[in-house]
Motif scaffolding. Sequence first.
Motif: not given
Length: 571
Positions: A404-407, A425-427, A459-462, A470-474
């Motif tokens: 997730p830190h890639f985001i 769909w990413s990470y 992981f939490v904030e994205r 980035y991908g709020p549902a994730e």
Amino acid sequence: MLVDLLIRNAHILTQDPSRPVAESLLIHDGKILAVDPDAGAAALAARTIDAAGATIVPGFNDVHAHTVWFGLGLMEAGLGSVGSLDEVYDVIGKAAASLGPKEWVIASGFSPLLLDGGQPDRDLLDAAAGGRPVWIKHSSGHACTLNGVALALIEAAGADIHAGVDGGAVVMGPDGRPTGLLEENAMRLVQDLLLPYPLEAIERALDLATTHYLSEGITSVTDAGIAGGWIGHSPQEFAAYQNAKDKGLLSVRMQPMIVLDALRPLQGHASDAVTSGLDTGIRTGLGDDWLRLGPVKIFSDGSLLGSTAYVTEEYIGCTHNHGYLQMDAEKLRDAALRAYSSGWAVAMHAIGDHAIDHAIDILTEAQETFGLNALPNRIEHGGVVRPDQLDRIAEAGIILVPQPHFITEFGDGMARLLGPKRTLWSYPGKSLLNKGVILPGSSDRPVSNGRPLDVMQSFVERLTPSGEIYGPAERITAAEALAAYTTGSAAATGTQDIKGRLSPGYLADLVFLNQDPTTVESSAIGATRVLATMVGGDIRYGADKFPPRLRTEELEPALPLQPAPTTKDSA
Ligand SMILES: [Zn+2]
């Protein structure tokens, strides 16, 4: 019977659903003996630590990092924080000044992204290094930059830098000269000249890296590829791990993966299939709680930002570019099945969804044909995972290992290349949990920041660098992020019976924190400080903050410390 240690007065998040929060731990022989022991049991402790209200969680477990690579970077000139190309030349110049006239200047941590894509100029590097060869490793791991002197040395050694490289590129400038930028497999040109590293250098790298890990609460790490391929540093790299362990230089528990290239065909009895592995048939699972052979690491595609990850629909703004597989699909399947059939669990690097299709096919076939191996099978990264693929991953019980830190670091660039639909769909995070797929914690350090509390915040904030979600549902909760870095990582590395929880029988690997990261604002998770780190019952970082006191000292403060036991040999 006396027990080694009682930790009391703590806020303990055990990750054990039967007792999620506790106040004290009894530790003996490197393991948890009891949680919230009664007064009688607690009185058996020879020593006590007053945690003074600190939060205690199981030690963090990074299941995808590059420990030797990170450690070597700590020994090289650092370009991780430069803000301009002039600063790059400055760092190279300063590093060169301490070297002999022909020595290589090696720098790492360079990221063109931080300089709007700016690349160092080979001639200016020549000047900065005073005629010494320069090798700048990019933090992505997928490219490096050389100066003119280094390119000349490669040619002098007989390599043709103008000939094409399979699965890579020597980038040419408008003047027809190589710019010094080598991509993917072209990096071999310089590696062939300088590798393998001496074992002693790798051992020193392991010492530096694992000491650093302790300061961040990390107690277990999977090194995602050693001993072969572009990512290995020596064909004997595992020996460096063993040496480091014997010399007491390994500060955390390690599970190195062996790169596929290091495996070779193995013959056996006529009734045994020809398989591939390490000589003598050594395979995944060998070792102990400190050092255990992990899966074989297989690269199926490249990177998202390099748009070399193999995707089904072309990259946005790159017509006809879908990336590519790093080897022919049938060869990839053959190689993976051969290793799997000789007992190697497989960790397949797959970032694009087309590569992930291949990975799921191959891992599913392997499991159905040969059953399960000693450790779980994994897909590393998951840059684009379609919903239908999540179902297949869940069904096959494959572990997906997203970073997730890639985001946080590269999210805007990745979103531009993927477009809005695929960014969702990413990470993935939450959808893995929803499907019942194990979600571990990992960083890919040194490609990305590896400090677990920072990664947990991601992981939490994205949030991307520009502040987009980035991908709020994730998004997942802080408690789920903590679970990922402890129980999730333990399950992904086949150690769920000894790691990831603080309950009886589990290893006494734990972290003292200054606050409970699951109850603070999400933006403050990363600000949580690691006060101390314990591995196997020993505080290896921050011991001064939590000195174990003799139990007798508390009961009878006047009693002196016991003298060290003497033996015949030492007398
Ligand atoms: Zn990696």
